[in-house]
Scaffold this motif. Sequence first.
Motif, PDB file in Angstrom:
ATOM      1  N   UNK A   1      63.736  26.800  10.990  1.00 21.95           N
ATOM      2  CA  UNK A   1      64.279  26.198   9.765  1.00 21.95           C
ATOM      3  C   UNK A   1      65.659  26.777   9.470  1.00 21.95           C
ATOM      4  N   UNK A   2      66.232  26.367   8.347  1.00 20.36           N
ATOM      5  CA  UNK A   2      67.601  26.737   8.020  1.00 20.36           C
ATOM      6  C   UNK A   2      67.815  28.213   7.780  1.00 20.36           C
ATOM      7  N   UNK A   3      66.748  28.969   7.554  1.00 24.23           N
ATOM      8  CA  UNK A   3      66.888  30.408   7.326  1.00 24.23           C
ATOM      9  C   UNK A   3      66.953  31.217   8.617  1.00 24.23           C
ATOM     10  N   UNK A   4      66.630  30.594   9.731  1.00 21.35           N
ATOM     11  CA  UNK A   4      66.572  31.314  11.005  1.00 21.35           C
ATOM     12  C   UNK A   4      67.978  31.552  11.544  1.00 21.35           C
ATOM     13  N   UNK A   5      68.354  32.816  11.627  1.00 17.28           N
ATOM     14  CA  UNK A   5      69.663  33.195  12.162  1.00 17.28           C
ATOM     15  C   UNK A   5      69.526  34.090  13.392  1.00 17.28           C
ATOM     16  N   UNK A   6      68.406  34.794  13.484  1.00 18.59           N
ATOM     17  CA  UNK A   6      68.168  35.736  14.569  1.00 18.59           C
ATOM     18  C   UNK A   6      66.746  35.570  15.090  1.00 18.59           C
ATOM     19  N   UNK A   7      66.524  36.103  16.289  1.00 20.53           N
ATOM     20  CA  UNK A   7      65.189  36.105  16.890  1.00 20.53           C
ATOM     21  C   UNK A   7      64.822  37.551  17.209  1.00 20.53           C
ATOM     22  N   UNK A   8      63.703  37.995  16.676  1.00 21.54           N
ATOM     23  CA  UNK A   8      63.209  39.351  16.912  1.00 21.54           C
ATOM     24  C   UNK A   8      62.021  39.291  17.869  1.00 21.54           C
ATOM     25  N   UNK A   9      62.005  40.204  18.819  1.00 24.75           N
ATOM     26  CA  UNK A   9      60.935  40.283  19.808  1.00 24.75           C
ATOM     27  C   UNK A   9      60.198  41.612  19.627  1.00 24.75           C
ATOM     28  N   UNK A  10      58.880  41.569  19.707  1.00 19.52           N
ATOM     29  CA  UNK A  10      58.063  42.766  19.533  1.00 19.52           C
ATOM     30  C   UNK A  10      57.166  42.926  20.756  1.00 19.52           C
ATOM     31  N   UNK A  11      57.139  44.143  21.287  1.00 20.72           N
ATOM     32  CA  UNK A  11      56.329  44.448  22.462  1.00 20.72           C
ATOM     33  C   UNK A  11      54.972  45.017  22.055  1.00 20.72           C
ATOM     34  N   UNK A  12      54.177  45.303  23.072  1.00 19.38           N
ATOM     35  CA  UNK A  12      52.846  45.862  22.863  1.00 19.38           C
ATOM     36  C   UNK A  12      52.929  47.350  22.523  1.00 19.38           C
ATOM     37  N   UNK A  13      52.069  47.792  21.624  1.00 18.56           N
ATOM     38  CA  UNK A  13      51.892  49.223  21.380  1.00 18.56           C
ATOM     39  C   UNK A  13      50.452  49.577  21.710  1.00 18.56           C
ATOM     40  N   UNK A  14      50.285  50.361  22.789  1.00 15.57           N
ATOM     41  CA  UNK A  14      48.943  50.761  23.205  1.00 15.57           C
ATOM     42  C   UNK A  14      49.045  52.094  23.953  1.00 15.57           C
ATOM     43  N   UNK A  15      49.203  53.205  23.212  1.00 16.09           N
ATOM     44  CA  UNK A  15      49.422  54.508  23.843  1.00 16.09           C
ATOM     45  C   UNK A  15      48.308  54.946  24.785  1.00 16.09           C
ATOM     46  N   UNK A  16      47.109  54.420  24.598  1.00 16.51           N
ATOM     47  CA  UNK A  16      46.012  54.812  25.477  1.00 16.51           C
ATOM     48  C   UNK A  16      46.256  54.351  26.913  1.00 16.51           C
ATOM     49  N   UNK A  17      47.046  53.304  27.087  1.00 16.53           N
ATOM     50  CA  UNK A  17      47.352  52.777  28.413  1.00 16.53           C
ATOM     51  C   UNK A  17      48.834  52.883  28.754  1.00 16.53           C
ATOM     52  N   UNK A  18      49.682  52.803  27.745  1.00 16.58           N
ATOM     53  CA  UNK A  18      51.125  52.940  27.958  1.00 16.58           C
ATOM     54  C   UNK A  18      51.476  54.390  27.621  1.00 16.58           C
ATOM     55  N   UNK A  19      51.323  55.267  28.608  1.00 18.15           N
ATOM     56  CA  UNK A  19      51.289  56.697  28.327  1.00 18.15           C
ATOM     57  C   UNK A  19      52.619  57.243  27.808  1.00 18.15           C
ATOM     58  N   UNK A  20      53.713  56.539  28.058  1.00 17.14           N
ATOM     59  CA  UNK A  20      54.995  56.981  27.521  1.00 17.14           C
ATOM     60  C   UNK A  20      55.057  56.878  26.012  1.00 17.14           C
ATOM     61  N   UNK A  21      54.204  56.055  25.418  1.00 19.04           N
ATOM     62  CA  UNK A  21      54.182  55.900  23.968  1.00 19.04           C
ATOM     63  C   UNK A  21      53.534  57.088  23.270  1.00 19.04           C
ATOM     64  N   UNK A  22      52.926  57.980  24.034  1.00 14.27           N
ATOM     65  CA  UNK A  22      52.401  59.196  23.432  1.00 14.27           C
ATOM     66  C   UNK A  22      53.531  60.145  23.043  1.00 14.27           C
ATOM     67  N   UNK A  23      54.705  59.897  23.595  1.00 15.68           N
ATOM     68  CA  UNK A  23      55.909  60.647  23.248  1.00 15.68           C
ATOM     69  C   UNK A  23      56.626  59.888  22.138  1.00 15.68           C
ATOM     70  N   UNK A  24      57.122  60.592  21.123  1.00 16.78           N
ATOM     71  CA  UNK A  24      57.774  59.931  19.994  1.00 16.78           C
ATOM     72  C   UNK A  24      59.280  59.833  20.168  1.00 16.78           C
ATOM     73  N   UNK A  25      59.763  59.820  21.423  1.00 13.87           N
ATOM     74  CA  UNK A  25      61.196  59.722  21.658  1.00 13.87           C
ATOM     75  C   UNK A  25      61.771  58.413  21.142  1.00 13.87           C
ATOM     76  N   UNK A  26      60.950  57.365  21.097  1.00 14.56           N
ATOM     77  CA  UNK A  26      61.350  56.078  20.544  1.00 14.56           C
ATOM     78  C   UNK A  26      60.335  55.651  19.500  1.00 14.56           C
ATOM     79  N   UNK A  27      60.757  54.741  18.622  1.00 18.63           N
ATOM     80  CA  UNK A  27      59.885  54.220  17.582  1.00 18.63           C
ATOM     81  C   UNK A  27      59.125  53.019  18.144  1.00 18.63           C
ATOM     82  N   UNK A  28      57.866  53.216  18.467  1.00 20.37           N
ATOM     83  CA  UNK A  28      57.054  52.148  19.066  1.00 20.37           C
ATOM     84  C   UNK A  28      56.423  51.264  17.985  1.00 20.37           C
ATOM     85  N   UNK A  29      56.170  50.001  18.236  1.00 19.54           N
ATOM     86  CA  UNK A  29      56.421  49.296  19.490  1.00 19.54           C
ATOM     87  C   UNK A  29      57.905  48.984  19.690  1.00 19.54           C
TER      88      UNK A  29
END
Length: 314
Positions: free
Chosen positions: A157-185
């Motif tokens: 619609x007319x309010x859409x100016x940008x597109x945001x994409x969000x990835x999966x957050x699953x630290x039990x399988x994505x072991x790098x997410x156990x580190x807080x170096x980045x803000x997950x997801x």
Amino acid sequence: MKIKKIPSSEITPEHIYIDRRHFIKNLGLILGSTALSAFANKSFAALHTLPSFAQAKEREKEKLSSLKDITSYNNYYEFGTSKSDPYDYAEKLNIDPWSISIEGSVTKPLKLDLDELIKEMPLEERIYRLRCVEGWSMVIPWVGIPLHALLKKVSPNGNAKYVEFVSLKRPSEMIGQKDDMLDWPYTEGLRLDEAMHPLTILAVGLYGKVLPKQNGAPIRLVVPWKYGFKSIKAITKIRLVEKMPISTWMKANPKEYGFYANVNPKVDHPRWSQTTERRVGESLLTPRLKTQMFNGYQEEVAHLYQGMDLNRYF
């Protein structure tokens, strides 16, 4: 945009296409999951019937990167900071089932499982270069869905100016997410006109095969004129929004990573030059290549940034 159809035998090793009935078997050699057979037949059946074709910008002088290099040398911090970590650890990720929602400033929000998405959207094979800020690059034959086809389906619609994409957050399988170096997801964003550009795709495969987990399976973003950190992997959600999204790397280090991330050899990363690059897999004795503006796609995309200071909006 110049589009050229190329026989599959010219862009991909011939043995991959000799017998499409062996597609799932070949896929198993890459993904190696115990649940692979059911997953591949359920969620990627549409890829099994793909014709052998390619639509690509003319790049006859550029050699394709090897499948081994493409699948074993990656930036994917959800599995660790080493280039080999995704190959070593991504197999732990369960991607069956998988769904993706498209919401926000749209008139027809959708939530589709992967099988529905592949069946309803057009699939194309394109040869694109991937360029990373560290100075390395690859040339990859992707199989993907033009993003504009999906966005048109939800009617922004007319309010859409940008597109945001969000990835999966699953630290039990994505072991790098156990580190807080980045803000997950992991999150990423494009301007709406960038997202609607015909070069922008959602990749579900490469080299005639279903996308491996270490490369962002089951679905990832590919924007060939931008640096690789814009290529968000394992996408679960797409939001159309009015304000510019603050992406993961912008939040982590805004002095080094801007929103646009257009390949611009005139703007150095604070810690290294961006003027040259090296293809993954080449000898260190091989001369480095001169980095091209917009990663070589200037003719197709420069008009999107007319009048902008690309040193400021990096």
